[in-house]
Design an enzyme around this catalytic site. Structure first.
Site, PDB file in Angstrom:
ATOM      1  N   ALA A 165      10.611   2.961  -1.743  1.00  0.00           N
ATOM      2  CA  ALA A 165      11.942   2.339  -1.744  1.00  0.00           C
ATOM      3  C   ALA A 165      11.890   0.980  -2.426  1.00  0.00           C
ATOM      4  O   ALA A 165      12.810   0.605  -3.168  1.00  0.00           O
ATOM      5  CB  ALA A 165      12.450   2.202  -0.307  1.00  0.00           C
ATOM      6  N   ASP A 222      14.598   3.441   4.888  1.00  0.00           N
ATOM      7  CA  ASP A 222      13.738   2.636   4.011  1.00  0.00           C
ATOM      8  C   ASP A 222      14.563   1.893   2.960  1.00  0.00           C
ATOM      9  O   ASP A 222      14.452   0.672   2.812  1.00  0.00           O
ATOM     10  CB  ASP A 222      12.716   3.527   3.288  1.00  0.00           C
ATOM     11  CG  ASP A 222      11.516   3.857   4.154  1.00  0.00           C
ATOM     12  OD1 ASP A 222      11.665   3.815   5.381  1.00  0.00           O
ATOM     13  OD2 ASP A 222      10.443   4.157   3.598  1.00  0.00           O
ATOM     14  N   PRO A 258       0.832  -1.201   0.000  1.00  0.00           N
ATOM     15  CA  PRO A 258       0.000   0.000   0.000  1.00  0.00           C
ATOM     16  C   PRO A 258       0.874   1.261   0.000  1.00  0.00           C
ATOM     17  O   PRO A 258       1.893   1.304   0.686  1.00  0.00           O
ATOM     18  CB  PRO A 258      -0.805  -0.112   1.293  1.00  0.00           C
ATOM     19  CG  PRO A 258      -0.731  -1.548   1.682  1.00  0.00           C
ATOM     20  CD  PRO A 258       0.575  -2.068   1.168  1.00  0.00           C
ATOM     21  N   VAL A 259       0.475   2.252  -0.798  1.00  0.00           N
ATOM     22  CA  VAL A 259       1.280   3.469  -0.964  1.00  0.00           C
ATOM     23  C   VAL A 259       1.028   4.448   0.192  1.00  0.00           C
ATOM     24  O   VAL A 259      -0.098   4.563   0.684  1.00  0.00           O
ATOM     25  CB  VAL A 259       0.916   4.138  -2.319  1.00  0.00           C
ATOM     26  CG1 VAL A 259       1.644   5.456  -2.497  1.00  0.00           C
ATOM     27  CG2 VAL A 259       1.253   3.193  -3.469  1.00  0.00           C
ATOM     28  N   GLY A 293       3.687   3.954   5.226  1.00  0.00           N
ATOM     29  CA  GLY A 293       4.842   3.628   6.063  1.00  0.00           C
ATOM     30  C   GLY A 293       5.411   2.249   5.803  1.00  0.00           C
ATOM     31  O   GLY A 293       6.186   1.730   6.602  1.00  0.00           O
TER      32      GLY A 293
HETATM   33  O1  PMV Z   1       8.457   6.119   4.632  1.00  0.00           O
HETATM   34  P1  PMV Z   1       7.910   5.940   6.009  1.00  0.00           P
HETATM   35  O2  PMV Z   1       6.526   6.379   6.168  1.00  0.00           O
HETATM   36  O3  PMV Z   1       8.248   4.607   6.603  1.00  0.00           O
HETATM   37  O4  PMV Z   1       8.681   6.993   6.932  1.00  0.00           O
HETATM   38  C1  PMV Z   1      10.039   6.944   7.046  1.00  0.00           C
HETATM   39  C2  PMV Z   1      10.435   7.206   8.423  1.00  0.00           C
HETATM   40  C3  PMV Z   1      10.749   8.632   8.768  1.00  0.00           C
HETATM   41  O5  PMV Z   1      11.630   8.538   9.880  1.00  0.00           O
HETATM   42  C4  PMV Z   1       9.487   9.377   9.177  1.00  0.00           C
HETATM   43  C5  PMV Z   1      11.410   9.397   7.640  1.00  0.00           C
HETATM   44  C6  PMV Z   1      12.804   8.921   7.310  1.00  0.00           C
HETATM   45  O6  PMV Z   1      13.305   9.330   6.251  1.00  0.00           O
HETATM   46  O7  PMV Z   1      13.428   8.185   8.094  1.00  0.00           O
END
Ligand code: PMV
Length: 322
Positions: free
Chosen positions: A104, A146, A95-96, A99
Site C-alpha cells: 500500500a 492498509d 520490509p516486504v 504486515g
Molecule cells: O497486509 P497485512 O499483512 O497487514 O494484512 C492485512 C490485514 C488482513 O486483515 C489480514 C487482510 C486485509 O485485507 O485486511
C-alpha cells in the site's frame, strides 16, 4: 524530478475479521517508508527502476500482475494522462510481506509522485482508492485497511466500505514491533482463512464476532486512557487469531518472550503466519521486552508511540522511539 513517500502501518486489533466486515484499528509507523521518484525523459517508454529488488524494466514489458506497473496505469488513467516520457524509481525501507503495509505504501507513494509530476493534486481519498484498486489486483479480497491508514496517515477505526473514522487517544502508549524474519504474503493467509471459513462458516463467523467485540473494547479503552486493559485485549485477540489458523511457532515464541519480559500484551499484526508481532510496552518494560524478543529470534525490533492530542483526525500522531 518529483519525489513523494508514504509510511508503513501496523494493525493493532482486528486483522482478518476486518475482511468479513468487522472493525479493526490500525496506525501509521513513521520510521519506515516507501519513496517514489519521477524523472522526466525524452523516451516515450516509461522505465521502472525498482532498485531494492535490482530490477529495471519498461512499463510495456511488465507482467499483468506487476504491482508497480498497475499503480502507474491506474493513476495515469485517474489523472487522464498518458503514461509516457518519464521514468520512476522506487525505494522502500518497509520490509516486504511482514504486515507493515509495504504494498500500500509503494502504491500511495507512486500515486502521490505521479500526481505531483503532472502538477495535479490527489486527495487522501483518491490516493487510498487507487491503492485499493492495485491491492485488489494482487490480494484478491483486501479489506482496504492498509491503503486507508497509509493514505490518511492517521490511526483509524476501520470498517470495510465505511468512511474513515478516528477517535480520541486519551493516553499515549508504546508498541514494540518485532519481525519474525519470515515473509508471509497476505494473499496466502487470507486465502487459507477464506477456505477454512467456507468449510466452518458458523464457527469462523463466531470468532470474527468475538474479534469485533475486542476491537470495540480496545477503542473504548484507548478513548478512556485505560491502557493497561489493552494488554489483555491483545492476548485475547491473539488467542482467536491462533484459532482461525494464522499464528505460527515463530509468532508464539516472540509473543511468549515479550510477555515473559514484562509486556502487558502481545499479538501478531497483519496477515500472520510470519511477519511482525506487536507488544504493549512502557518506559519500565521497553528495553527488557526488546532484548527478550531479539534473543528469541526477532530479526528487527522497532518501538512506536501512539498518542493523541484532543480528538479527531488532527489530534492523531504516531511517533517512533528507540
Ligand atoms: O497486509 P497485512 O499483512 O497487514 O494484512 C492485512 C490485514 C488482513 O486483515 C489480514 C487482510 C486485509 O485485507 O485486511
Amino acid at each position: 524530478m518529483t519525489t513523494a513517500s508514504a509510511f508503513g502501518k501496523i494493525i493493532l486489533f482486528g486483522e482478518h475479521a476486518v475482511v468479513y466486515g468487522r472493525p479493526a484499528i490500525a496506525a501509521p509507523v513513521t520510521h519506515v517508508r516507501a519513496t517514489a521518484t519521477i524523472t522526466p525523459t525524452k523516451d516515450a517508454r516509461v522505465w521502472i527502476d525498482a532498485s531494492d529488488i535490482a530490477r529495471r524494466y519498461a512499463l510495456d514489458d511488465a507482467a499483468p500482475e506487476d504491482p508497480i506497473a498497475s499503480i502507474i496505469r491506474l493513476t495515469c488513467a485517474q489523472l487522464g494522462v498518458e503514461p509516457r516520457n518519464f521514468s520512476v524509481h522506487i525505494h522502500s525501507t518497509i520490509p516486504v510481506a511482514r504486515g507493515l503495509g509495504s504494498g500500500a505504501a509503494v502504491s500511495v507513494a507512486m500515486a502521490r509522485a505521479l500526481a505531483a509530476h503532472f502538477n495535479r493534486t490527489l486527495s487522501a481519498v483518491e490516493a487510498s482508492a487507487l491503492a485499493f484498486e492495485a491491492e485488489k489486483l494482487h490480494h484478491g479480497t483486501p479489506s482496504g485497511i492498509d491503503n486507508t491508514v497509509v493514505a490518511f496517515e492517521q490511526p483509524v477505526y476501520f470498517v470495510k466500505g465505511k468512511p474513515i473514522e478516528t477517535f480520541r487517544i486519551a493516553r499515549a502508549f508504546q508498541i514494540a514491533i518485532a519481525d519474525t524474519g519470515i515473509a508471509a504474503p497476505t494473499k496466502i493467509a487470507v486465502g487459507a482463512v477464506r477456505r477454512a471459513w467456507e468449510v466452518r462458516r458458523a464457527q469462523y463467523e463466531a470468532w470474527f464476532d468475538e474479534i469485533g467485540g475486542i476491537v470495540d473494547d480496545a477503542r473504548a479503552a484507548i478513548e478512556r486512557g485505560e491502557i493497561s486493559s489493552l494488554g489483555s485485549l491483545m492476548l485475547k485477540n491473539q488467542a482467536l487469531l491462533q484459532k482461525i489458523g494464522v499464528s505460527s511457532d515463530e509468532i508464539e515464541t516472540l509473543v511468549d518472550a515479550a510477555i515473559g519480559a514484562g509486556a502487558e500484551g502481545a499479538k501478531l499484526s497483519g496477515a500472520g503466519r510470519g511477519g511482525n508481532i506487536i507488544a504493549l510496552v512502557s518506559d519500565e518494560t521497553r528495553e527488557e521486552v526488546v532484548r527478550a524478543m531479539k534473543k528469541a529470534g526477532a530479526v528487527r525490533v522497532m518501538v512506536t508511540e501512539i498518542r493523541g492530542q484532543g480528538s479527531g483526525i488532527r489530534g492523531w500522531r504516531s511517533e517512533v522511539r528507540g
